[in-house]
Design a protein around this motif. Structure first.
Motif, PDB file in Angstrom:
ATOM      1  N   SER A 120     -17.214 -21.872 -17.721  1.00 58.66           N
ATOM      2  CA  SER A 120     -18.625 -22.218 -17.896  1.00 58.66           C
ATOM      3  C   SER A 120     -19.236 -22.916 -16.689  1.00 58.66           C
ATOM      4  O   SER A 120     -20.449 -23.141 -16.661  1.00 58.66           O
ATOM      5  N   TRP A 121     -18.424 -23.282 -15.677  1.00 58.24           N
ATOM      6  CA  TRP A 121     -18.997 -24.001 -14.528  1.00 58.24           C
ATOM      7  C   TRP A 121     -18.591 -23.431 -13.180  1.00 58.24           C
ATOM      8  O   TRP A 121     -19.253 -23.665 -12.179  1.00 58.24           O
ATOM      9  N   ALA A 122     -17.494 -22.702 -13.087  1.00 58.24           N
ATOM     10  CA  ALA A 122     -17.078 -22.089 -11.822  1.00 58.24           C
ATOM     11  C   ALA A 122     -16.332 -20.802 -12.123  1.00 58.24           C
ATOM     12  O   ALA A 122     -15.887 -20.578 -13.251  1.00 58.24           O
ATOM     13  N   LEU A 123     -16.183 -19.957 -11.138  1.00 54.95           N
ATOM     14  CA  LEU A 123     -15.479 -18.697 -11.336  1.00 54.95           C
ATOM     15  C   LEU A 123     -13.983 -18.940 -11.538  1.00 54.95           C
ATOM     16  O   LEU A 123     -13.410 -19.870 -10.962  1.00 54.95           O
ATOM     17  N   PRO A 124     -13.316 -18.101 -12.341  1.00 52.86           N
ATOM     18  CA  PRO A 124     -11.870 -18.234 -12.523  1.00 52.86           C
ATOM     19  C   PRO A 124     -11.138 -18.098 -11.195  1.00 52.86           C
ATOM     20  O   PRO A 124     -11.543 -17.338 -10.315  1.00 52.86           O
ATOM     21  N   GLY A 125     -10.041 -18.822 -11.049  1.00 52.49           N
ATOM     22  CA  GLY A 125      -9.292 -18.819  -9.798  1.00 52.49           C
ATOM     23  C   GLY A 125      -8.850 -17.444  -9.361  1.00 52.49           C
ATOM     24  O   GLY A 125      -8.803 -17.144  -8.164  1.00 52.49           O
ATOM     25  N   ASP A 135     -13.720 -24.462  -1.026  1.00 50.19           N
ATOM     26  CA  ASP A 135     -14.856 -25.336  -1.312  1.00 50.19           C
ATOM     27  C   ASP A 135     -14.710 -26.012  -2.674  1.00 50.19           C
ATOM     28  O   ASP A 135     -15.019 -27.195  -2.835  1.00 50.19           O
ATOM     29  N   VAL A 136     -14.235 -25.249  -3.683  1.00 48.16           N
ATOM     30  CA  VAL A 136     -14.039 -25.826  -5.015  1.00 48.16           C
ATOM     31  C   VAL A 136     -12.956 -26.897  -4.975  1.00 48.16           C
ATOM     32  O   VAL A 136     -13.130 -28.014  -5.492  1.00 48.16           O
ATOM     33  N   LEU A 137     -11.810 -26.571  -4.368  1.00 52.31           N
ATOM     34  CA  LEU A 137     -10.703 -27.528  -4.339  1.00 52.31           C
ATOM     35  C   LEU A 137     -11.031 -28.739  -3.470  1.00 52.31           C
ATOM     36  O   LEU A 137     -10.577 -29.853  -3.756  1.00 52.31           O
ATOM     37  N   ILE A 175     -17.768 -15.328 -18.059  1.00 53.91           N
ATOM     38  CA  ILE A 175     -18.406 -16.443 -17.358  1.00 53.91           C
ATOM     39  C   ILE A 175     -19.828 -16.588 -17.855  1.00 53.91           C
ATOM     40  O   ILE A 175     -20.470 -15.611 -18.272  1.00 53.91           O
ATOM     41  N   GLU A 176     -20.318 -17.808 -17.849  1.00 60.74           N
ATOM     42  CA  GLU A 176     -21.719 -18.053 -18.160  1.00 60.74           C
ATOM     43  C   GLU A 176     -22.569 -17.668 -16.950  1.00 60.74           C
ATOM     44  O   GLU A 176     -22.144 -17.856 -15.800  1.00 60.74           O
ATOM     45  N   GLU A 177     -23.756 -17.120 -17.175  1.00 57.98           N
ATOM     46  CA  GLU A 177     -24.602 -16.668 -16.068  1.00 57.98           C
ATOM     47  C   GLU A 177     -24.869 -17.752 -15.016  1.00 57.98           C
ATOM     48  O   GLU A 177     -24.850 -17.447 -13.808  1.00 57.98           O
ATOM     49  N   PRO A 178     -25.088 -19.022 -15.395  1.00 56.45           N
ATOM     50  CA  PRO A 178     -25.323 -20.036 -14.362  1.00 56.45           C
ATOM     51  C   PRO A 178     -24.182 -20.184 -13.366  1.00 56.45           C
ATOM     52  O   PRO A 178     -24.402 -20.668 -12.249  1.00 56.45           O
ATOM     53  N   VAL A 179     -22.967 -19.758 -13.727  1.00 62.29           N
ATOM     54  CA  VAL A 179     -21.842 -19.812 -12.793  1.00 62.29           C
ATOM     55  C   VAL A 179     -22.154 -19.013 -11.534  1.00 62.29           C
ATOM     56  O   VAL A 179     -21.733 -19.370 -10.431  1.00 62.29           O
ATOM     57  N   LEU A 180     -22.918 -17.925 -11.689  1.00 65.11           N
ATOM     58  CA  LEU A 180     -23.259 -17.087 -10.546  1.00 65.11           C
ATOM     59  C   LEU A 180     -24.138 -17.827  -9.549  1.00 65.11           C
ATOM     60  O   LEU A 180     -24.221 -17.436  -8.381  1.00 65.11           O
ATOM     61  N   ARG A 181     -24.771 -18.908 -10.009  1.00 63.35           N
ATOM     62  CA  ARG A 181     -25.691 -19.649  -9.143  1.00 63.35           C
ATOM     63  C   ARG A 181     -25.252 -21.087  -8.905  1.00 63.35           C
ATOM     64  O   ARG A 181     -25.968 -21.838  -8.236  1.00 63.35           O
ATOM     65  N   GLU A 223     -15.537 -25.841 -23.197  1.00 64.02           N
ATOM     66  CA  GLU A 223     -14.718 -26.153 -22.029  1.00 64.02           C
ATOM     67  C   GLU A 223     -14.019 -24.905 -21.503  1.00 64.02           C
ATOM     68  O   GLU A 223     -13.787 -23.951 -22.243  1.00 64.02           O
ATOM     69  N   ASN A 224     -13.704 -24.898 -20.196  1.00 61.01           N
ATOM     70  CA  ASN A 224     -12.970 -23.773 -19.616  1.00 61.01           C
ATOM     71  C   ASN A 224     -11.617 -23.617 -20.308  1.00 61.01           C
ATOM     72  O   ASN A 224     -10.893 -24.599 -20.509  1.00 61.01           O
TER      73      ASN A 224
END
Length: 282
Positions: A120-125, A135-137, A175-181, A223-224
């Motif tokens: 729901s907040w970032a793309l799957p690894g 950048d995520v890590l 994934i939730e659409e906001p993850v794309l942005r 939650e993820n």
């Protein structure tokens, strides 16, 4: 050990407590006599026996010794470690850096044949590019990890992505659409990541669903979580990392995944949302 709300963890704690209580019964003791032999207050025996308090390894050794069952201490301590492994705070999991957690999950990925992932907040690894992962890590490391081994953690995650193209595995990502942005990277890195997402979505063993913002929801974002076959669920919480193995709980997450999948768009419709996110970057 921190107490998790998961009944999987509580059930495992109770199984260990029951085994310890059986040792007392087999030895012909009661709680007071056991406490006296161990040099404890009787309330400690009561709390451990009822699974209200998690024993330490030393507690288990003393318990088994008092019951004349020292040969069972090793097995009991192994059970304790298994319970402790079901709930890990981020501080404990990442105290030596981020690489360890990436490497430790590799055997689970290698033996799994059906993956289901909701984020729901970032793309799957498994779907991340190298730069996006870095950048995520890096963001995580700066927030809560004193050891900087981001480069090694990125390399470990990239190696883990080999499961996408090896063996007869099936992957379903939601994934939730906001993850794309959710821009955790630079604009160029985000564009490269979204283009990679378009490419991966066309793999024959991958299903990618995007849950649009503009719809009436039947299930709020959660939650993820990841479902590995039908044997294990891992959940990312704010305070830690939860492993669930109880069938009834796994079924609940599977039902939630199915509900979320029913709200998502797939195939060309999902790629249209990804393309729109790319266009917005320009």
């Amino acid at each position: 050990m921190p107490v998790s709300g998961s009944s999987s963890v509580q059930q495992a704690r109770q199984v260990l407590a029951d085994r310890l209580r059986e040792l007392v019964k087999d030895a012909g003791l009661d709680g007071k006599s056991l406490a006296a032999l161990c040099g404890w207050h009787p309330s400690k025996v009561s709390r451990i026996s009822s699974a209200k308090t998690q024993p330490s390894a030393d507690d288990i050794r003393a318990w088994c010794r008092a019951c004349g069952a020292e040969n069972q201490a090793g097995d009991m301590i192994a059970s304790l470690r298994a319970v402790e492994g079901m709930w890990l705070t981020w501080h404990r999991l990442e105290r030596t850096g981020l690489r360890r957690s990436q490497i430790e999950r590799l055997p689970l990925y290698q033996r799994t044949r059906r993956f289901r992932s909701y984020c729901s907040w970032a793309l799957p690894g498994l779907l991340q590019t190298c730069q996006y992962t870095e950048d995520v890590l890096r963001t995580i490391q700066q927030q809560r990890v004193p050891v900087d081994d981001v480069a090694d953690a990125v390399a470990a995650r990239m190696e883990r992505q080999s499961v996408l193209r090896e063996g007869q595995r099936l992957f379903a990502f939601l994934i939730e659409e906001p993850v794309l942005r959710n821009t955790l990277s630079s604009q160029e890195a985000q564009k490269t990541q979204l283009e990679h997402l378009l490419s991966v979505s066309r793999l024959p063993n991958v299903s990618l669903g995007v849950i649009p913002v503009a719809q009436q929801r039947r299930q709020l974002p959660v939650e993820n979580f990841w479902i590995y076959d039908n044997t294990q669920v891992n959940v990312e919480l704010v305070s830690g990392y939860l492993t669930i193995t109880q069938p009834s709980e796994i079924a609940t997450y599977a039902e939630t995944f199915a509900t979320l999948a029913g709200m998502a768009v797939h195939g060309p419709k999902a790629r249209k949302l990804i393309a729109a996110a790319i266009a917005d970057l320009r």
